[in-house]
Design a protein around this motif. Structure first.
Motif, PDB file in Angstrom:
ATOM      1  N   LEU A  52      20.106  40.148  51.845  1.00  0.00           N
ATOM      2  CA  LEU A  52      19.146  38.983  51.909  1.00  0.00           C
ATOM      3  C   LEU A  52      19.342  37.689  50.861  1.00  0.00           C
ATOM      4  O   LEU A  52      18.629  36.831  50.837  1.00  0.00           O
ATOM      5  N   ARG A  53      20.383  37.785  50.229  1.00  0.00           N
ATOM      6  CA  ARG A  53      20.674  37.099  49.060  1.00  0.00           C
ATOM      7  C   ARG A  53      22.145  36.179  49.363  1.00  0.00           C
ATOM      8  O   ARG A  53      23.097  36.202  48.557  1.00  0.00           O
ATOM      9  N   THR A  54      22.073  35.592  50.481  1.00  0.00           N
ATOM     10  CA  THR A  54      23.338  35.059  51.168  1.00  0.00           C
ATOM     11  C   THR A  54      23.976  34.184  50.189  1.00  0.00           C
ATOM     12  O   THR A  54      25.156  34.235  49.967  1.00  0.00           O
ATOM     13  N   VAL A  55      23.046  33.399  49.667  1.00  0.00           N
ATOM     14  CA  VAL A  55      23.881  32.138  48.779  1.00  0.00           C
ATOM     15  C   VAL A  55      24.386  32.805  47.581  1.00  0.00           C
ATOM     16  O   VAL A  55      25.540  32.345  47.204  1.00  0.00           O
ATOM     17  N   GLU A  56      23.685  33.542  46.895  1.00  0.00           N
ATOM     18  CA  GLU A  56      24.260  34.131  45.627  1.00  0.00           C
ATOM     19  C   GLU A  56      25.571  35.198  46.048  1.00  0.00           C
ATOM     20  O   GLU A  56      26.242  34.852  45.246  1.00  0.00           O
ATOM     21  N   VAL A  57      25.273  35.797  47.039  1.00  0.00           N
ATOM     22  CA  VAL A  57      26.462  36.520  47.523  1.00  0.00           C
ATOM     23  C   VAL A  57      27.968  35.601  47.714  1.00  0.00           C
ATOM     24  O   VAL A  57      28.972  35.965  47.149  1.00  0.00           O
ATOM     25  N   LEU A  58      27.488  34.700  48.705  1.00  0.00           N
ATOM     26  CA  LEU A  58      28.790  33.611  48.682  1.00  0.00           C
ATOM     27  C   LEU A  58      29.298  32.991  47.665  1.00  0.00           C
ATOM     28  O   LEU A  58      30.356  32.720  47.351  1.00  0.00           O
ATOM     29  N   THR A  59      28.329  32.647  46.811  1.00  0.00           N
ATOM     30  CA  THR A  59      28.661  32.009  45.466  1.00  0.00           C
ATOM     31  C   THR A  59      29.715  33.058  44.718  1.00  0.00           C
ATOM     32  O   THR A  59      30.795  32.453  44.253  1.00  0.00           O
ATOM     33  N   VAL A  60      29.100  34.200  44.351  1.00  0.00           N
ATOM     34  CA  VAL A  60      29.917  35.092  43.714  1.00  0.00           C
ATOM     35  C   VAL A  60      31.181  35.434  44.250  1.00  0.00           C
ATOM     36  O   VAL A  60      32.449  35.315  43.882  1.00  0.00           O
ATOM     37  N   VAL A  61      31.494  35.288  45.742  1.00  0.00           N
ATOM     38  CA  VAL A  61      32.552  35.799  46.379  1.00  0.00           C
ATOM     39  C   VAL A  61      33.590  34.571  46.243  1.00  0.00           C
ATOM     40  O   VAL A  61      34.841  34.790  46.132  1.00  0.00           O
ATOM     41  N   ALA A  62      33.100  33.118  46.367  1.00  0.00           N
ATOM     42  CA  ALA A  62      33.732  31.991  46.030  1.00  0.00           C
ATOM     43  C   ALA A  62      34.681  32.307  44.710  1.00  0.00           C
ATOM     44  O   ALA A  62      35.765  31.987  44.581  1.00  0.00           O
ATOM     45  N   ILE A  63      33.523  32.663  43.559  1.00  0.00           N
ATOM     46  CA  ILE A  63      34.184  32.649  42.441  1.00  0.00           C
ATOM     47  C   ILE A  63      35.275  33.664  42.306  1.00  0.00           C
ATOM     48  O   ILE A  63      36.234  33.604  41.747  1.00  0.00           O
ATOM     49  N   ILE A  64      35.179  35.067  43.066  1.00  0.00           N
ATOM     50  CA  ILE A  64      36.247  36.051  42.946  1.00  0.00           C
ATOM     51  C   ILE A  64      37.479  35.440  43.710  1.00  0.00           C
ATOM     52  O   ILE A  64      38.461  35.594  43.227  1.00  0.00           O
TER      53      ILE A  64
END
Ligand SMILES: Nc1ncnc2c1ncn2[C@@H]1O[C@H](COP(=O)(O)OP(=O)(O)OP(=O)(O)O)[C@@H](O)[C@H]1O
Ligand SMILES: [Mg+2]
Lengths: 221, 248, 218
Positions: free
Chosen positions: C184-196
């Protein structure tokens, strides 16, 4: 095995697909407009005399050019309401995502167009006593515009096809409707075939138009 | 008479590690025609571009009619409108007709009315022998015609001094004469001119003074007869000899 | 909002497994597309008009429809039509390969056509056969011109591969979405994925820029 095609389901549901096409076209046009305007601001920032502003604009374009569009769309969809405190409809968050994305690519097109005009033109204009703004407005932009038109055409075609991605956040455009109908009617073959066909029928003539633009503006040089 | 239009004191210019101008000083009187010669890479173009600050000098001072133009606070557009410059590659604006090119400076920079600018421009194009090409785009003009439009464009600003950087080098040999003729006419009318050129005949007939550049300094200077016939330095003589060969 | 990356970093291994799939599917598709694109380009320039038309129809179909439409067609419609079942990985690889091959075919063709006829004439005048002209004169020059756009095409393919998540291939984007649902930490996950994604794409962009500077014509 021989597959029995049943295109009736497509005709029965055609109004739904049509509404999807309308949304696809609307999203494409609005995104293009937003991106074209925002892109201009970013391009000017990238050509500005201040290093920090150039750096900022550079980071912006690179951010959007090095991450997948789908990631950007989903990210904006979730972040936008958190940052602004306003609930956006999927359509508007799609529009924001595309506007930001297209701006990055448009900025590069503008910049490449301007820098392609050549040092001699700038020097001649400065030697006449023009200010930097006058050189930009009177000399560089008018010459750059014809060089920008073909790549903008290419960009538009990609955008039009890429709008299918907002089906992932629930915008009820053509791709979304197709995926919905495919499940709803148990007829994915017909629905997805017709869906692809619709995209083709709309996109292909535009591709021909863009090729023509390349031809026209290349031979002019 | 001490009516100095341009005064340069100890001008230095480097590109990164490469020192192109190593202390050049010069005074140009009103109405004087100074021809600059020198080997490729000796810094002639850089020198001219420093005069209207298209290149930024690293050290030294430049005065235009006793006003320093090398200070930080100098209003560059204002300085440049008083200094005409003609380039080797013409650099006409390809999206404008000949007359629009000539009107562009007065219209955009001096805010002259369209009517007056047009009248003035057509007079100038007439003067350079192009009264029949007013509405032709640069792409449709020969090199010699383009270069004459470029001269008219610079003249339209009524500059106090004009800089010519190898303006005939990109031209076919049979087109060189028409451009030099216009330049001689300007000289006869009393225009102050700095001319980088390898056209010896122009130097002999029109120049008041010839300046030889060598590796970023003025190697020697003097009246054309002296430099062309009895140059003091061996390098100058060798340079001129080579030019004669290529000129054949 | 409050950022909290703890949950994301705890499951970084899960995301990395997805990243591996992303890299695999991209590289494999590119390799297939390089070969397939060459075949199509050659057919596109074949002496027989009917062959040329077939190739150009192929190119137009794959370039004038969205990748996502192609992907769902191959994943959902193709097995029903043919009775052939394939794994998501295979379906996605095929789809990305076909799509990229159409673009690569045009890159090859443009590269070959960009070599001026003067070069061809010079070769023929030396007494070379047309085949020798192609292999000794045209291709060596054309290849260097093709490299920069091919590099750009790979970056596009790499980013486009995120679409495979929509047909359940467990790539980086899919992992992101499922981790988001789980933590349920959508924004954090997506941010990290964008960085990856950026971390993976920026070196590629760096190389492609280098190719453009080295070999680019304009
Ligand atoms: N913008 C620049 N950046 C770096 N080096 C430069 C630049 N402009 C000129 N140079 C170098 O400065 C030196 C002098 O150049 P300049 O153009 O002034 O010579 P020139 O005397 O006009 O020669 P030519 O007869 O070839 O025109 C050359 O070695 C040139 O390579
Ligand atoms: Mg020079």
């Amino acid at each position: 095995m021989k597959y029995q095609w049943h295109f009736e389901v497509v005709w029965e549901n055609f109004p739904i697909m049509l509404s999807g096409i309308g949304l696809t076209i609307a999203l494409s046009i609005l995104s293009m407009l937003a991106g074209a305007i925002l892109g201009m601001v970013i391009a000017l920032a990238r050509l500005s005399p201040w290093t920090w502003l150039r750096g900022l604009a550079y980071c912006y374009t690179e951010l959007f050019r090095t991450t997948p569009l789908l990631v950007q769309i989903v990210w904006v969809f979730y972040v936008l309401p958190l940052v602004t405190g306003i609930a956006f409809t999927p359509f508007y968050s799609g529009l924001v995502a595309f506007g930001l994305n297209i701006a990055a690519f448009m900025a590069e097109i503008y910049r490449a167009g301007i820098t392609s005009v050549g040092q001699g033109q700038t020097q001649a204009s400065l030697a006449l006593g023009m200010t930097n703004a006058q050189v930009m407005r009177r000399i560089l932009i008018p010459q750059a515009v014809t060089r920008m038109i073909p790549p903008i055409g290419t960009m538009w075609i990609s955008l039009f096809k890429d709008t299918s991605l907002v089906s992932a956040i629930g915008v009820t455009e053509l791709m979304y409707q197709a995926r919905f109908l495919a499940v709803d009617t148990y007829r994915p073959v017909e629905i997805f075939t017709v869906c692809a066909l619709i995209y083709f029928v709309i996109t292909f003539p535009q591709s021909i138009g863009v090729n023509w633009l390349y031809h026209k503006y290349r031979t002019r040089e | 008479m001490a009516d100095v239009v341009v005064r340069v004191e100890d001008l230095h210019k480097s590109f990164d590690d490469l020192e192109v101008l190593k202390g050049v000083s010069m005074e140009v009187q009103r109405g004087e025609v100074v021809v600059i010669i020198g080997a490729s890479g000796s810094g002639k173009s850089t020198f001219l571009k420093c005069l209207n600050r298209l290149e930024e000098p690293n050290r030294g001072r430049i005065f235009l009619e006793d006003v320093e133009i090398t200070g930080q606070k100098t209003d560059l557009p204002k300085v440049r409108r008083n200094i005409g410059m003609i380039f080797q590659q013409f650099n006409l604006f390809p999206h404008m007709s000949a007359i629009q090119n000539v009107m562009e400076g007065p219209r955009t920079v001096l805010r002259m009315s369209g009517e007056r600018a047009r009248e003035h421009a057509s007079q100038l194009l007439d003067k350079v022998g192009l009264s029949d090409k007013l509405d032709v785009k640069p792409g449709q003009l020969s090199g010699g015609q383009q270069q004459r439009v470029a001269i008219a464009r610079a003249l339209a600003m009524e500059p106090k001094v004009m800089l010519f950087d190898e303006v005939t080098s990109a031209l076919d040999p049979e087109l060189v004469g028409e451009v030099l003729t216009v330049m001689k006419q300007l000289a006869d009318e009393g225009m102050t001119m700095l001319v980088v050129t390898h056209e010896m005949q122009f130097g002999e007939r029109v120049a008041d003074r010839v300046v030889m550049f060598d590796e970023g300094v003025i190697l020697e200077e003097g009246p054309p007869e002296k430099i062309f016939q009895r140059a003091e330095s061996e390098r100058t003589r060798r340079f001129l000899n080579q030019l004669h060969w290529e000129g054949e | 909002m409050e950022w909290n990356f703890a949950a994301v970093f705890e499951h970084l291994g899960f995301l990395m497994a997805g990243a591996v799939i992303t890299v695999q599917v991209s590289i494999l598709s590119m390799i297939i597309a390089i070969v397939l694109g060459l075949v199509i380009a050659l057919v596109r320039m074949a002496p027989l008009a009917s062959l040329r038309i077939v190739a150009s129809v192929y190119i137009d179909i794959f370039r004038s429809t969205p990748l996502l439409a192609q992907l769902v067609w191959i994943y959902f419609a193709f097995p029903i039509l043919t009775g052939i079942r394939v794994s998501p990985f295979v379906a996605c690889t095929i789809s990305l390969s076909l799509y990229a091959s159409a673009y690569l075919a045009e890159i090859y063709r443009a590269g070959i056509l960009s070599i001026s006829s003067g070069q061809r004439h010079a070769g023929l005048a030396l007494g070379m056969t047309p085949r020798q002209v192609l292999t000794r004169v045209v291709l060596p020059q054309a290849v260097t011109r093709m490299l920069p756009p091919m590099g750009s095409q790979f970056i596009t393919l790499f980013k486009d591969s995120a679409l495979v998540s929509l047909v359940t291939l467990q790539d980086l984007m899919w992992s992101a979405q499922s981790l988001a649902a789980f933590t349920l930490r959508t924004v954090e996950v997506l941010t990290v994925v964008a960085i990856i994604y950026m971390a993976l794409t920026i070196p590629q962009a760096f190389i492609v820029n280098h190719l453009h500077r080295r070999f680019g014509v304009d």
